[in-house]
Enzyme design. Structure first.
Site, PDB file in Angstrom:
ATOM      1  N   SER A   1     -10.540  26.175 -28.444  1.00 39.33           N
ATOM      2  CA  SER A   1      -9.250  25.489 -27.675  1.00 39.33           C
ATOM      3  C   SER A   1      -8.232  25.569 -28.722  1.00 39.33           C
ATOM      4  O   SER A   1      -7.139  26.568 -28.585  1.00 39.33           O
ATOM      5  CB  SER A   1      -9.554  24.087 -27.419  1.00 39.33           C
ATOM      6  OG  SER A   1     -10.197  23.986 -26.208  1.00 39.33           O
TER       7      SER A   1
ATOM      8  N   ASP B   1     -12.157  24.278 -35.779  1.00 39.43           N
ATOM      9  CA  ASP B   1     -13.346  23.979 -36.269  1.00 39.43           C
ATOM     10  C   ASP B   1     -13.612  24.462 -37.770  1.00 39.43           C
ATOM     11  O   ASP B   1     -13.534  25.408 -38.022  1.00 39.43           O
ATOM     12  CB  ASP B   1     -14.475  24.647 -35.487  1.00 39.43           C
ATOM     13  CG  ASP B   1     -15.969  24.025 -35.586  1.00 39.43           C
ATOM     14  OD1 ASP B   1     -16.229  23.369 -34.703  1.00 39.43           O
ATOM     15  OD2 ASP B   1     -16.492  24.530 -36.477  1.00 39.43           O
TER      16      ASP B   1
ATOM     17  N   CYS C   1      -2.506  16.498 -37.201  1.00 37.83           N
ATOM     18  CA  CYS C   1      -2.377  17.612 -37.375  1.00 37.83           C
ATOM     19  C   CYS C   1      -1.908  18.401 -35.996  1.00 37.83           C
ATOM     20  O   CYS C   1      -2.780  18.273 -34.758  1.00 37.83           O
ATOM     21  CB  CYS C   1      -3.363  18.507 -37.959  1.00 37.83           C
ATOM     22  SG  CYS C   1      -3.026  20.292 -37.954  1.00 37.83           S
TER      23      CYS C   1
ATOM     24  N   GLY D   1      -6.441  21.569 -31.421  1.00 37.60           N
ATOM     25  CA  GLY D   1      -6.671  21.738 -29.767  1.00 37.60           C
ATOM     26  C   GLY D   1      -7.126  20.253 -29.532  1.00 37.60           C
ATOM     27  O   GLY D   1      -8.128  19.965 -29.878  1.00 37.60           O
ATOM     28  N   VAL D   2      -6.731  19.912 -28.398  1.00 35.87           N
ATOM     29  CA  VAL D   2      -7.251  18.851 -27.585  1.00 35.87           C
ATOM     30  C   VAL D   2      -8.680  18.901 -27.034  1.00 35.87           C
ATOM     31  O   VAL D   2      -9.502  18.160 -27.281  1.00 35.87           O
ATOM     32  CB  VAL D   2      -6.198  18.691 -26.262  1.00 35.87           C
ATOM     33  CG1 VAL D   2      -6.938  18.004 -25.114  1.00 35.87           C
ATOM     34  CG2 VAL D   2      -4.939  18.195 -26.677  1.00 35.87           C
ATOM     35  N   GLY D   3      -9.127  20.477 -26.644  1.00 34.26           N
ATOM     36  CA  GLY D   3     -10.457  20.643 -26.292  1.00 34.26           C
ATOM     37  C   GLY D   3     -11.540  20.326 -27.309  1.00 34.26           C
ATOM     38  O   GLY D   3     -12.525  19.473 -26.863  1.00 34.26           O
TER      39      GLY D   3
ATOM     40  N   HIS E   1      -3.727   4.187 -45.641  1.00 40.05           N
ATOM     41  CA  HIS E   1      -4.717   5.093 -46.208  1.00 40.05           C
ATOM     42  C   HIS E   1      -4.434   5.523 -47.558  1.00 40.05           C
ATOM     43  O   HIS E   1      -3.307   5.271 -48.222  1.00 40.05           O
ATOM     44  CB  HIS E   1      -4.931   6.206 -45.237  1.00 40.05           C
ATOM     45  CG  HIS E   1      -3.711   7.276 -45.100  1.00 40.05           C
ATOM     46  ND1 HIS E   1      -4.092   8.704 -44.654  1.00 40.05           N
ATOM     47  CD2 HIS E   1      -2.556   7.305 -45.510  1.00 40.05           C
ATOM     48  CE1 HIS E   1      -3.138   9.552 -44.755  1.00 40.05           C
ATOM     49  NE2 HIS E   1      -2.277   8.675 -45.501  1.00 40.05           N
TER      50      HIS E   1
ATOM     51  N   TYR F   1     -15.561  16.673 -38.505  1.00 40.19           N
ATOM     52  CA  TYR F   1     -15.466  17.368 -39.851  1.00 40.19           C
ATOM     53  C   TYR F   1     -16.693  18.255 -39.947  1.00 40.19           C
ATOM     54  O   TYR F   1     -17.601  17.709 -40.862  1.00 40.19           O
ATOM     55  CB  TYR F   1     -15.399  16.242 -40.932  1.00 40.19           C
ATOM     56  CG  TYR F   1     -13.866  15.454 -40.729  1.00 40.19           C
ATOM     57  CD1 TYR F   1     -12.769  16.139 -40.167  1.00 40.19           C
ATOM     58  CD2 TYR F   1     -13.516  14.333 -41.529  1.00 40.19           C
ATOM     59  CE1 TYR F   1     -11.621  15.498 -40.146  1.00 40.19           C
ATOM     60  CE2 TYR F   1     -12.619  13.783 -41.226  1.00 40.19           C
ATOM     61  CZ  TYR F   1     -11.704  14.322 -40.733  1.00 40.19           C
ATOM     62  OH  TYR F   1     -10.246  13.542 -40.715  1.00 40.19           O
TER      63      TYR F   1
HETATM   64  P1  FDA Z   1     -12.048  24.576 -31.903  1.00 38.29           P
HETATM   65  O1  FDA Z   1     -11.325  25.443 -30.795  1.00 38.29           O
HETATM   66  O2  FDA Z   1     -12.359  25.383 -33.085  1.00 38.29           O
HETATM   67  O3  FDA Z   1     -13.094  23.903 -31.347  1.00 38.29           O
HETATM   68  C1  FDA Z   1     -13.952  22.888 -32.075  1.00 38.29           C
HETATM   69  C2  FDA Z   1     -15.386  22.856 -31.451  1.00 38.29           C
HETATM   70  O4  FDA Z   1     -15.317  22.193 -29.958  1.00 38.29           O
HETATM   71  C3  FDA Z   1     -16.400  24.156 -31.493  1.00 38.29           C
HETATM   72  O5  FDA Z   1     -17.492  23.981 -31.220  1.00 38.29           O
HETATM   73  C4  FDA Z   1     -15.647  24.594 -29.751  1.00 38.29           C
HETATM   74  O6  FDA Z   1     -16.863  25.611 -29.321  1.00 38.29           O
HETATM   75  C5  FDA Z   1     -15.611  23.283 -29.088  1.00 38.29           C
HETATM   76  N1  FDA Z   1     -14.797  23.507 -28.022  1.00 38.29           N
HETATM   77  C6  FDA Z   1     -13.358  23.604 -27.942  1.00 38.29           C
HETATM   78  N2  FDA Z   1     -12.876  23.447 -26.897  1.00 38.29           N
HETATM   79  C7  FDA Z   1     -13.775  23.206 -25.827  1.00 38.29           C
HETATM   80  C8  FDA Z   1     -13.687  22.935 -24.439  1.00 38.29           C
HETATM   81  N3  FDA Z   1     -12.724  23.143 -23.745  1.00 38.29           N
HETATM   82  N4  FDA Z   1     -14.949  22.564 -23.939  1.00 38.29           N
HETATM   83  C9  FDA Z   1     -16.094  22.669 -24.716  1.00 38.29           C
HETATM   84  N5  FDA Z   1     -16.154  22.910 -26.091  1.00 38.29           N
HETATM   85  C10 FDA Z   1     -14.908  23.096 -26.941  1.00 38.29           C
HETATM   86  N6  FDA Z   1      -9.639  15.375 -36.554  1.00 38.29           N
HETATM   87  C11 FDA Z   1      -9.258  14.128 -36.648  1.00 38.29           C
HETATM   88  O7  FDA Z   1      -9.994  13.521 -35.830  1.00 38.29           O
HETATM   89  N7  FDA Z   1      -8.090  13.566 -36.954  1.00 38.29           N
HETATM   90  C12 FDA Z   1      -7.167  14.416 -37.820  1.00 38.29           C
HETATM   91  O8  FDA Z   1      -6.042  14.047 -38.095  1.00 38.29           O
HETATM   92  C13 FDA Z   1      -7.609  15.803 -37.910  1.00 38.29           C
HETATM   93  N8  FDA Z   1      -6.834  16.566 -38.690  1.00 38.29           N
HETATM   94  C14 FDA Z   1      -7.261  18.040 -38.769  1.00 38.29           C
HETATM   95  C15 FDA Z   1      -6.485  18.950 -39.518  1.00 38.29           C
HETATM   96  C16 FDA Z   1      -7.011  20.086 -39.702  1.00 38.29           C
HETATM   97  C17 FDA Z   1      -5.994  21.117 -40.601  1.00 38.29           C
HETATM   98  C18 FDA Z   1      -8.101  20.716 -39.380  1.00 38.29           C
HETATM   99  C19 FDA Z   1      -8.604  22.260 -39.447  1.00 38.29           C
HETATM  100  C20 FDA Z   1      -8.789  19.898 -38.689  1.00 38.29           C
HETATM  101  C21 FDA Z   1      -8.407  18.433 -38.427  1.00 38.29           C
HETATM  102  N9  FDA Z   1      -9.260  17.482 -37.719  1.00 38.29           N
HETATM  103  C22 FDA Z   1      -8.768  16.365 -37.388  1.00 38.29           C
HETATM  104  C23 FDA Z   1     -10.746  18.161 -37.220  1.00 38.29           C
HETATM  105  C24 FDA Z   1     -10.578  18.412 -35.818  1.00 38.29           C
HETATM  106  O9  FDA Z   1     -10.552  17.214 -34.964  1.00 38.29           O
HETATM  107  C25 FDA Z   1     -11.765  19.242 -35.139  1.00 38.29           C
HETATM  108  O10 FDA Z   1     -11.788  20.426 -35.969  1.00 38.29           O
HETATM  109  C26 FDA Z   1     -11.643  19.721 -33.726  1.00 38.29           C
HETATM  110  O11 FDA Z   1     -13.013  19.916 -33.227  1.00 38.29           O
HETATM  111  C27 FDA Z   1     -10.707  20.790 -33.610  1.00 38.29           C
HETATM  112  O12 FDA Z   1     -10.497  20.944 -32.134  1.00 38.29           O
HETATM  113  P2  FDA Z   1      -9.998  22.458 -31.786  1.00 38.29           P
HETATM  114  O13 FDA Z   1     -10.027  22.656 -30.350  1.00 38.29           O
HETATM  115  O14 FDA Z   1      -8.730  22.784 -32.476  1.00 38.29           O
HETATM  116  O15 FDA Z   1     -11.094  23.397 -32.510  1.00 38.29           O
END
Ligand code: FDA
Length: 505
Positions: A83, A87, A148, A152-154, A261, A447
């Site tokens: 999404s 990760d 941040c 992604g929401v996913g 914090h 994390y």
């Molecule tokens: P990504 O697309 O990499 O997905 C993460 C995981 O979820 C993977 O296993 C993926 O396969 C699965 N996934 C994604 N979309 C899916 C879908 N639609 N259906 C099924 N599985 C799906 N956390 C927090 O709580 N508060 C914060 O303020 C922050 N800030 C932050 C800043 C930065 C710079 C980073 C790198 C990370 C954070 N995080 C965070 C952590 C963040 O919540 C965590 O990394 C999330 O999983 C990211 O979601 P993404 O969709 O971006 O990741």
């Protein structure tokens, strides 16, 4: 896998309003490298030796996801759903098995319904897009998720999701009221048709173990028209250690409107006796104006010496820009910019603290921190609403009894430094063991940290008992219910990853 078979299957099962070449990318497609890198955040998993997907599917229609799931299953390919690509261990874009990426960046519509105080958000949307769309409709609604904007929401919602207003409203998962998911058979299910077990599991247990989440229905929360922020940095020489000791005894007891914090970095002092030291910044977000904030802080944390001139009043959406490290004077639509994402080499870990760390523990911590200037620790206070939700309400179990969470982070710019920084953060984590939660030593699933343990390669033969080593750290006793639900919904373990929920025999 015969590439042509997968492609034929995919083509046969999808609806196309655009040419297939704009939806599926093979290693020979000119756009393949840029799409692969697009949202991938951690450069550790984008090196020339990182495994690459056979195909990248960028669905513009639900049927493309259904087809990708069914055809991958049929032709023995693994899927990685991406999404926002944030990760920490790159699990949404690397795998040791032969795999495809389903990148949801095109499926990111957001429909805000102020009258019913809710919104439908597609998984490919970022937090920045969500906050922007809410603020566009109303200045007195917000949503309690991360800081941040390119996350992604996913992934974020399916693993918990906390931000600056979570002490008042809980996590993102505490504010989800419906979801749509594509299951192992390619069916589209909503809350009613998936049932309460699966709906429970995807709100904190990670979506990737159970299906492809298409969208979430969220409950909006109210925010005042004026919020107040401040940041007070203090080095060790300026008394940071004493302040942090006091902070540990009060940060979870503050009023629910106050999030205060502490972020800890290594800095170089200037002048004649220039040296490396540790700086602790006490940063806050208050849901109200400065007149209300000052007496609250004065009463329980007078040592901080907070003055009116340290504080800035602003709207909630301006505070979103502020905590994202953006200028509050920028037009808000900077939140829609998905490419502002910082791409770096990164390793992170987490801990929960249940008893204040004693002075001697902090003294040792300072010594280790100054060994790596690229280090960062973020201490997030719990309490308030987080203590009033039971550990089993969602798979996220870190509720009452936690004073604060620690995130340890180290980032760097060149691959050849990877081993040095990763060894350092592991040493720091080992040092902290006596001072943090025990039996299990708990961690935040969002994390992601593969040092905690991982499934056997390709999902073969990982027993529940084996996976409990890392599973209990993230989910405590909720891990058993997650494994039960996984066994019922995905009995052939198709939705597998290094830290997917295991099956019961
Ligand atoms: P990504 O697309 O990499 O997905 C993460 C995981 O979820 C993977 O296993 C993926 O396969 C699965 N996934 C994604 N979309 C899916 C879908 N639609 N259906 C099924 N599985 C799906 N956390 C927090 O709580 N508060 C914060 O303020 C922050 N800030 C932050 C800043 C930065 C710079 C980073 C790198 C990370 C954070 N995080 C965070 C952590 C963040 O919540 C965590 O990394 C999330 O999983 C990211 O979601 P993404 O969709 O971006 O990741």
């Amino acid at each position: 896998v015969h590439a042509s078979n997968f492609l034929k299957c995919f083509y046969f099962r999808s609806n196309f309003s655009k040419p297939i070449s704009q939806v599926i990318f093979t290693k020979n497609s000119p756009a393949y490298p840029s799409i692969l890198q697009s949202s991938a955040q951690n450069l550790r998993f984008l090196t020339s030796s990182s495994p690459k997907p056979q195909y990248i599917v960028t669905p513009i229609h639900e049927s493309h996801i259904q087809a990708a799931v069914v055809c991958s299953k049929e032709y023995g390919l693994q899927i990685r759903v991406r999404s926002g690509g944030h990760d920490y261990e790159g699990l949404s874009y690397v795998s040791d098995a032969s795999f495809i990426i389903i990148d949801l960046a095109n499926l990111r519509s957001i429909t805000v319904d102020i009258e019913n105080e809710s919104a439908w958000v597609e998984s490919g949307a970022t937090l920045g897009e969500l906050y922007y769309r809410i603020a566009e409709k109303s200045k007195v609604y917000g949503f309690p998720a991360g800081t941040c904007p390119t996350v992604g929401v996913g992934g974020h919602f399916s693993g918990g999701g906390f931000g600056t207003i979570f002490r008042k409203y809980g996590l993102a998962v505490d504010n989800i009221i419906d979801a749509r998911i594509i299951d192992i058979n390619g069916r589209v299910l909503d809350r009613k048709s998936m049932g309460e077990d699966l709906f429970w599991a995807i709100r904190g247990g990670g979506g990737a173990s159970f299906g492809v989440i298409l969208s979430w229905k969220i409950k909006l929360v109210s925010v005042p028209s004026t919020v107040t922020i401040f940041s007070i940095p203090k080095t060790l020489e300026q008394g940071a250690a004493k302040l942090l000791q006091k902070w540990q005894t009060i940060s979870d007891k503050f009023h629910e409107d106050l999030f205060l914090h502490a972020t800890i970095r290594v800095v170089n002092t200037s002048g004649q006796d220039a040296k490396k030291t540790v700086r602790v910044s006490f940063g806050a977000m208050f849901l109200g104006d400065v007149e209300k904030l000052l007496p609250l802080v004065e009463e329980s944390f007078p040592e901080l010496g907070l003055k009116q001139s340290d504080c800035r009043q602003m709207s909630w959406i301006e505070s979103v820009l502020y905590f994202a490290g953006l200028s509050t004077r920028e037009p808000f639509d900077v939140l829609l910019n998905r490419s502002q994402q910082l791409k770096i080499f990164l390793k992170a870990k987490s801990d929960y603290v249940k008893e204040p760390i004693p002075e001697i523990g902090l003294q040792g911590l300072w010594k280790i921190l100054v060994e790596d200037e690229a280090s960062l620790m973020i201490l997030t206070p719990y309490g308030a609403k987080m203590s009033n939700i039971s550990d089993s309400e969602t798979p996220f179990p870190h509720r009452s009894g936690n004073i604060y969470k620690i995130q340890y982070l180290v980032s760097w710019e060149v691959d050849k430094e990877s081993n040095k920084h990763i060894s350092w953060i592991r040493r720091l984590y080992a040092y902290m063991k006596p001072y943090v939660s025990k039996s299990p030593r708990t961690a935040y699933f969002n994390y992601r940290d593969l040092d905690l343990g991982r499934n056997n390669k390709y999902g073969i033969g990982t027993s529940y008992a084996q996976a409990c080593v890392w599973g209990f750290k993230y989910f405590k006793s909720n891990f058993k219910r997650l494994a039960d639900i996984k066994t019922k919904t995905d009995p052939c373990n198709f939705f597998w990853s290094e830290q997917s929920i295991p099956l019961f025999p």
